[in-house]
Design a protein around this motif. Structure first.
Motif, PDB file in Angstrom:
ATOM      1  N   ARG A 133       0.838  -1.207   0.000  1.00 17.29           N
ATOM      2  CA  ARG A 133       0.000   0.000   0.000  1.00 17.29           C
ATOM      3  C   ARG A 133       0.873   1.258   0.000  1.00 17.29           C
ATOM      4  N   ALA A 136       2.242   2.539  -3.269  1.00 20.91           N
ATOM      5  CA  ALA A 136       1.308   3.194  -4.193  1.00 20.91           C
ATOM      6  C   ALA A 136       1.156   4.667  -3.811  1.00 20.91           C
ATOM      7  N   PRO A 137       0.925   5.527  -4.797  1.00 20.80           N
ATOM      8  CA  PRO A 137       0.777   6.962  -4.496  1.00 20.80           C
ATOM      9  C   PRO A 137      -0.395   7.275  -3.574  1.00 20.80           C
ATOM     10  N   SER A 138      -1.431   6.447  -3.640  1.00 21.91           N
ATOM     11  CA  SER A 138      -2.625   6.677  -2.820  1.00 21.91           C
ATOM     12  C   SER A 138      -3.392   5.372  -2.700  1.00 21.91           C
ATOM     13  N   ALA A 141      -5.018   4.599  -5.940  1.00 21.29           N
ATOM     14  CA  ALA A 141      -4.097   4.010  -6.910  1.00 21.29           C
ATOM     15  C   ALA A 141      -3.850   2.540  -6.595  1.00 21.29           C
TER      16      ALA A 141
END
Length: 348
Positions: A133, A136-138, A141
């Motif tokens: 998690r 990931a950028p967000s 995403a």
């Protein structure tokens, strides 16, 4: 559902190699590249298989169903690594069969790890999920990436559980049995001596005064003036490391401007040509690169040479240990397959 095929130990050497990882898959793929195979391939190129044609359940391993989504994850990983190794890959029927064998082997090892009490813990799985998690950028995403891969969080957990359990099994059941003698390491060194050739390399310190890409002519002139003043101080004998620490605008300033050993091709051309021309203790003139102005001081040089056995011994031990672990793991997979109930459901 397509007629199941029962896997028997030893009926497919490449299938057994899948437990050793994607490199083994690459070797299996590469074995077909004989002259005759190349000629045949020119006339009958493999055809990619539409993943939608794969059944929802692709295999059953001791009662544990393996899904199409899990196979596609395994296949995607194999595809990416093979491409990174420079191989041309077609995701045809054979490719998916090999990926499935790898998935089955991983599942068998994970089941054995559970039986031995060394399976992945919930905390380890959760930590892996948190790391995925965080990469990931967000959260959006992360969810989108899972959707694009056709997987769910639960399936991701299953994959982490397999991978972690496999590592625990190797650490607990195989690695402790691996012993590498000095004679084995010496023989490997003597037979592969050119693999231990080290390229010419240099160690330097530098002071960098940055010139931003959008800098005006006046900004550049100011930066040059600052660099020239520092160059004069260095030439007059001031402590170069102290100058770098106080004035350099590069991250290496905290080490007094010292950089790791450099080999050709690692740095900008102007920096490289100057660094490799310096004698130890010699200070360069001003060097301009796209990032700014540098002052470079030579620390040490080392001509191309072959590392001694003592220098290479640790690396050799790691290589030979890895090879032995791989071989022993393949033998274990043979044993697991011999007593396992495994059915596959890929189309013929």
């Amino acid at each position: 559902m397509t007629r199941p095929d029962r896997i028997e130990s030893g009926d497919n050497p490449c299938a057994r190699m899948m437990a050793a990882g994607l490199v083994a898959l690459a070797l299996c793929t590469a074995t077909a590249a004989s002259p005759q195979a190349a000629a045949d391939a020119a006339s009958t190129a493999p055809t990619a298989l539409d993943p939608a044609l794969l059944p929802e359940i692709v295999a059953r391993v001791n009662g544990r169903e393996l899904t199409r989504a899990e196979l596609l994850q395994e296949a995607q990983g194999a595809y990416s690594q093979l491409r990174q190794m420079g191989q041309e890959v077609v995701a045809d029927r054979h490719f998916y069969q090999q990926a499935l064998q790898q998935l089955i082997a991983a599942q068998l090892i994970a089941q054995e790890a559970r039986a031995k009490g060394v399976a992945a813990t919930a905390d380890e799985i959760n930590q892996s999920l948190l790391q995925a998690r965080a990469a990931a950028p967000s959260e959006e995403a992360f969810q989108e990436a899972m959707k694009n891969q056709g997987t769910t969080e639960e399936q991701l957990r299953e994959r982490f559980a397999r991978d972690i359990s496999r590592g625990h099994y190797v650490d607990a059941e195989i690695a402790p049995k691996v012993n590498i003698s000095d004679e084995e390491m010496r023989l490997f060194y003597d037979e592969n001596v050119e693999r231990f050739r080290q390229p010419e390399r240099v160690r330097v310190r530098h002071v960098l005064i940055v010139v931003e890409r959008e800098a005006t002519a006046d900004d550049k002139a100011v930066a040059r003036g600052k660099a020239v003043a520092l160059l004069e101080r260095a030439k007059q004998g001031e402590d170069f490391a102290a100058l770098a620490y106080e004035h350099s605008e590069d991250a290496s300033k905290t080490q007094g401007g010292e950089l790791p050993w450099l080999v050709r091709g690692q740095t900008l051309p102007a920096f490289e040509s100057t660094a490799f021309a310096l004698a130890p203790g010699e200070i360069s003139n001003l060097v301009e690169t796209p990032v700014g102005f540098h002052i470079i001081k030579g620390i040490d040089t080392q001509a191309s040479r072959i590392a001694s056995f003592d220098e290479a011994k640790e690396t050799i031990g790691q290589v030979l240990s890895s090879q032995k672990v791989q071989g022993m793991l393949l033998e274990q997979v043979d044993e697991f397959l011999a007593r396992a109930e495994v059915e596959t459901f890929l189309p013929e």
